[in-house]
Design a protein around this motif. Sequence first.
Motif, short mmCIF file in Angstrom:
data_model
loop_
_atom_site.label_atom_id
_atom_site.label_comp_id
_atom_site.label_asym_id
_atom_site.label_seq_id
_atom_site.Cartn_x
_atom_site.Cartn_y
_atom_site.Cartn_z
N HIS A 53 0.84 -1.20 0.00
CA HIS A 53 0.00 0.00 0.00
C HIS A 53 0.89 1.25 0.00
O HIS A 53 0.60 2.24 -0.69
CB HIS A 53 -0.91 0.03 1.23
N SER A 54 1.95 1.20 0.78
CA SER A 54 2.87 2.33 0.87
C SER A 54 3.54 2.60 -0.47
O SER A 54 3.68 3.75 -0.89
CB SER A 54 3.95 2.07 1.93
N ILE A 55 3.97 1.53 -1.15
CA ILE A 55 4.61 1.67 -2.46
C ILE A 55 3.61 2.27 -3.45
O ILE A 55 3.95 3.18 -4.22
CB ILE A 55 5.15 0.31 -2.96
N GLY A 56 2.38 1.77 -3.45
CA GLY A 56 1.35 2.30 -4.35
C GLY A 56 1.05 3.76 -4.07
O GLY A 56 0.91 4.57 -5.00
N LEU A 57 0.96 4.12 -2.81
CA LEU A 57 0.68 5.50 -2.44
C LEU A 57 1.83 6.41 -2.87
O LEU A 57 1.61 7.51 -3.40
CB LEU A 57 0.45 5.61 -0.93
N GLY A 58 3.06 5.94 -2.66
CA GLY A 58 4.22 6.72 -3.09
C GLY A 58 4.27 6.89 -4.60
O GLY A 58 4.58 7.98 -5.11
N ALA A 59 3.95 5.83 -5.33
CA ALA A 59 3.94 5.90 -6.80
C ALA A 59 2.85 6.87 -7.28
O ALA A 59 3.08 7.68 -8.19
CB ALA A 59 3.71 4.52 -7.39
N VAL B 274 3.37 10.26 -9.50
CA VAL B 274 2.70 10.52 -10.77
C VAL B 274 2.00 11.88 -10.73
O VAL B 274 2.10 12.68 -11.67
CB VAL B 274 1.70 9.40 -11.12
N ILE B 275 1.33 12.17 -9.64
CA ILE B 275 0.62 13.45 -9.51
C ILE B 275 1.59 14.62 -9.51
O ILE B 275 1.40 15.61 -10.24
CB ILE B 275 -0.27 13.45 -8.23
N VAL B 276 2.65 14.52 -8.73
CA VAL B 276 3.65 15.59 -8.69
C VAL B 276 4.31 15.76 -10.06
O VAL B 276 4.51 16.88 -10.54
CB VAL B 276 4.71 15.34 -7.58
N GLY B 277 4.64 14.64 -10.70
CA GLY B 277 5.24 14.71 -12.04
C GLY B 277 4.31 15.37 -13.04
O GLY B 277 4.76 16.17 -13.88
N ALA B 278 3.03 15.03 -12.99
CA ALA B 278 2.07 15.63 -13.91
C ALA B 278 1.93 17.13 -13.66
O ALA B 278 1.83 17.92 -14.61
CB ALA B 278 0.71 14.95 -13.76
#
Length: 91
Positions: free
Chosen positions: A72-78, A82-86
Motif C-alpha cells: 500500500h505504501s509503495i502504491g501511495l508513493g507511486a 505521478v501526480i507531482v510529475g504531472a
Amino acid sequence: MQDEITNIASTLEKVLDAWDSDAKEERDSIKHHATRLLSETRARLNGHNRLQQATRDAAHHTDEWVHNKPWHSIGLGAAAGVIVGALLTRK
C-alpha cells in the motif's frame, strides 16, 4: 523561550523588591502580573510539549502503517509521484 525566562526573572525581582514595600496596591499589582506571566508561560510550554507529542505519535503511526502494509505504501508513493510529475510537466 529565553525571553520568557528573562521576563519571569525580572518579574520575580520586582515581586521581591515590592515585598518589602508598604504599598499593598503595588504588591497586588506586581503579584497579579507575575501570576499572569507564569500562567502564560506554562500554557506556551504545555502547548509546545503537546505539539511535540502529536508529531511523535503521527510519525509512530505512519511508521507502523508502512511496516504493516508495504505494498500500500509503495502504491501511495507511486501515485504521489505521478501526480507531482504531472503537475510539474504541465504548462
